[in-house]
Design a protein around this motif. Structure first.
Motif, PDB file in Angstrom:
ATOM      1  N   VAL A   1      -2.181  12.773   4.675  1.00  0.00           N
ATOM      2  CA  VAL A   1      -2.207  10.561   5.718  1.00  0.00           C
ATOM      3  C   VAL A   1      -2.491  10.824   6.973  1.00  0.00           C
ATOM      4  O   VAL A   1      -1.947  12.188   8.219  1.00  0.00           O
ATOM      5  CB  VAL A   1      -1.297  10.329   5.389  1.00  0.00           C
ATOM      6  CG1 VAL A   1      -0.821  10.331   3.505  1.00  0.00           C
ATOM      7  CG2 VAL A   1       0.467  10.308   5.940  1.00  0.00           C
TER       8      VAL A   1
ATOM      9  N   SER B   1       1.359   4.609   5.716  1.00  0.00           N
ATOM     10  CA  SER B   1       1.561   4.972   4.524  1.00  0.00           C
ATOM     11  C   SER B   1       2.970   5.611   3.013  1.00  0.00           C
ATOM     12  O   SER B   1       3.284   4.489   2.288  1.00  0.00           O
ATOM     13  CB  SER B   1       0.913   6.427   3.779  1.00  0.00           C
ATOM     14  OG  SER B   1      -0.366   6.730   4.329  1.00  0.00           O
TER      15      SER B   1
ATOM     16  N   TYR C   1       3.824   3.186   0.013  1.00  0.00           N
ATOM     17  CA  TYR C   1       4.707   3.243  -1.201  1.00  0.00           C
ATOM     18  C   TYR C   1       5.365   2.641  -1.480  1.00  0.00           C
ATOM     19  O   TYR C   1       5.633   2.507  -2.748  1.00  0.00           O
ATOM     20  CB  TYR C   1       4.630   5.036  -1.163  1.00  0.00           C
ATOM     21  CG  TYR C   1       2.618   5.538  -1.497  1.00  0.00           C
ATOM     22  CD1 TYR C   1       3.052   5.823  -2.734  1.00  0.00           C
ATOM     23  CD2 TYR C   1       2.384   6.389  -0.764  1.00  0.00           C
ATOM     24  CE1 TYR C   1       1.728   6.500  -2.689  1.00  0.00           C
ATOM     25  CE2 TYR C   1       0.870   6.957  -0.361  1.00  0.00           C
ATOM     26  CZ  TYR C   1       1.103   6.726  -2.072  1.00  0.00           C
ATOM     27  OH  TYR C   1      -0.477   7.295  -2.073  1.00  0.00           O
TER      28      TYR C   1
ATOM     29  N   LEU D   1       3.928  13.555   1.467  1.00  0.00           N
ATOM     30  CA  LEU D   1       2.830  13.372   2.642  1.00  0.00           C
ATOM     31  C   LEU D   1       2.870  13.791   3.764  1.00  0.00           C
ATOM     32  O   LEU D   1       3.505  14.139   4.489  1.00  0.00           O
ATOM     33  CB  LEU D   1       3.197  12.041   3.320  1.00  0.00           C
ATOM     34  CG  LEU D   1       3.522  10.603   2.497  1.00  0.00           C
ATOM     35  CD1 LEU D   1       4.350   8.776   3.144  1.00  0.00           C
ATOM     36  CD2 LEU D   1       2.086   9.757   1.423  1.00  0.00           C
TER      37      LEU D   1
ATOM     38  N   ASP E   1      -3.885   3.418  -0.869  1.00  0.00           N
ATOM     39  CA  ASP E   1      -3.031   3.755  -0.395  1.00  0.00           C
ATOM     40  C   ASP E   1      -3.989   4.115   1.086  1.00  0.00           C
ATOM     41  O   ASP E   1      -5.225   3.682   1.039  1.00  0.00           O
ATOM     42  CB  ASP E   1      -2.470   4.772  -0.334  1.00  0.00           C
ATOM     43  CG  ASP E   1      -2.843   6.474   0.118  1.00  0.00           C
ATOM     44  OD1 ASP E   1      -4.274   6.003   0.598  1.00  0.00           O
ATOM     45  OD2 ASP E   1      -2.147   7.401  -0.251  1.00  0.00           O
TER      46      ASP E   1
ATOM     47  N   ASP F   1      -4.718   5.755   3.432  1.00  0.00           N
ATOM     48  CA  ASP F   1      -5.751   6.763   3.643  1.00  0.00           C
ATOM     49  C   ASP F   1      -6.884   6.517   2.060  1.00  0.00           C
ATOM     50  O   ASP F   1      -7.925   7.657   2.554  1.00  0.00           O
ATOM     51  CB  ASP F   1      -4.816   8.124   3.172  1.00  0.00           C
ATOM     52  CG  ASP F   1      -4.539   7.939   4.862  1.00  0.00           C
ATOM     53  OD1 ASP F   1      -4.897   8.466   5.690  1.00  0.00           O
ATOM     54  OD2 ASP F   1      -3.045   7.957   4.925  1.00  0.00           O
TER      55      ASP F   1
END
Length: 123
Positions: free
Chosen positions: A12, A18, A22, A57, A110, A112
């Protein structure tokens, strides 16, 4: 051999964005983080408390170019109890990338671009 699937790693650019994604989109929570004292990189693990599965991540300080996390066919999948409520949340978040009503699923992305398949637990 007895193996157990424990996590999937994705790289990421913005760790905080991020993590927030999530947590909000899928209800995961940060279980732990590790990295060197100089803060040059970190691995943040977000867990699904229902299964114990984790997303790792990986963040590297100074990275500005997007990562190639496997292309558009590579994805992870989550089953949700309330498909309609999840769909509405993801619509509000603006993260739905593709819908396939005939198959009863859709994909979100997400920050990324990691594709995440959303399926109903009632399928």
């Amino acid at each position: 051999m007895n193996a157990r699937f424990i996590h999937r790693c994705t790289h990421v650019l913005d760790k905080e964005a991020s993590i927030a994604f999530y947590e909000r989109a899928l209800g995961l929570r940060v279980s732990r983080e590790k990295g060197p004292e100089d803060g040059s990189w970190s691995n943040t693990y977000l867990v699904d408390d229902n299964t114990g599965f984790e997303i790792e991540l990986t963040w590297n300080r100074g990275r500005t170019e997007p990562y190639e996390n496997g292309g558009m066919d590579t994805h992870i999948a989550f089953e949700v109890d309330d498909f309609e409520a999840a769909h509405e949340l993801h619509r509000q978040m603006g993260c739905i990338q593709k819908e396939n009503p005939k198959m009863g699923l859709y994909f979100i992305c997400d920050p990324d671009g990691q594709r995440i398949e959303i399926l109903s637990a009632k399928r």
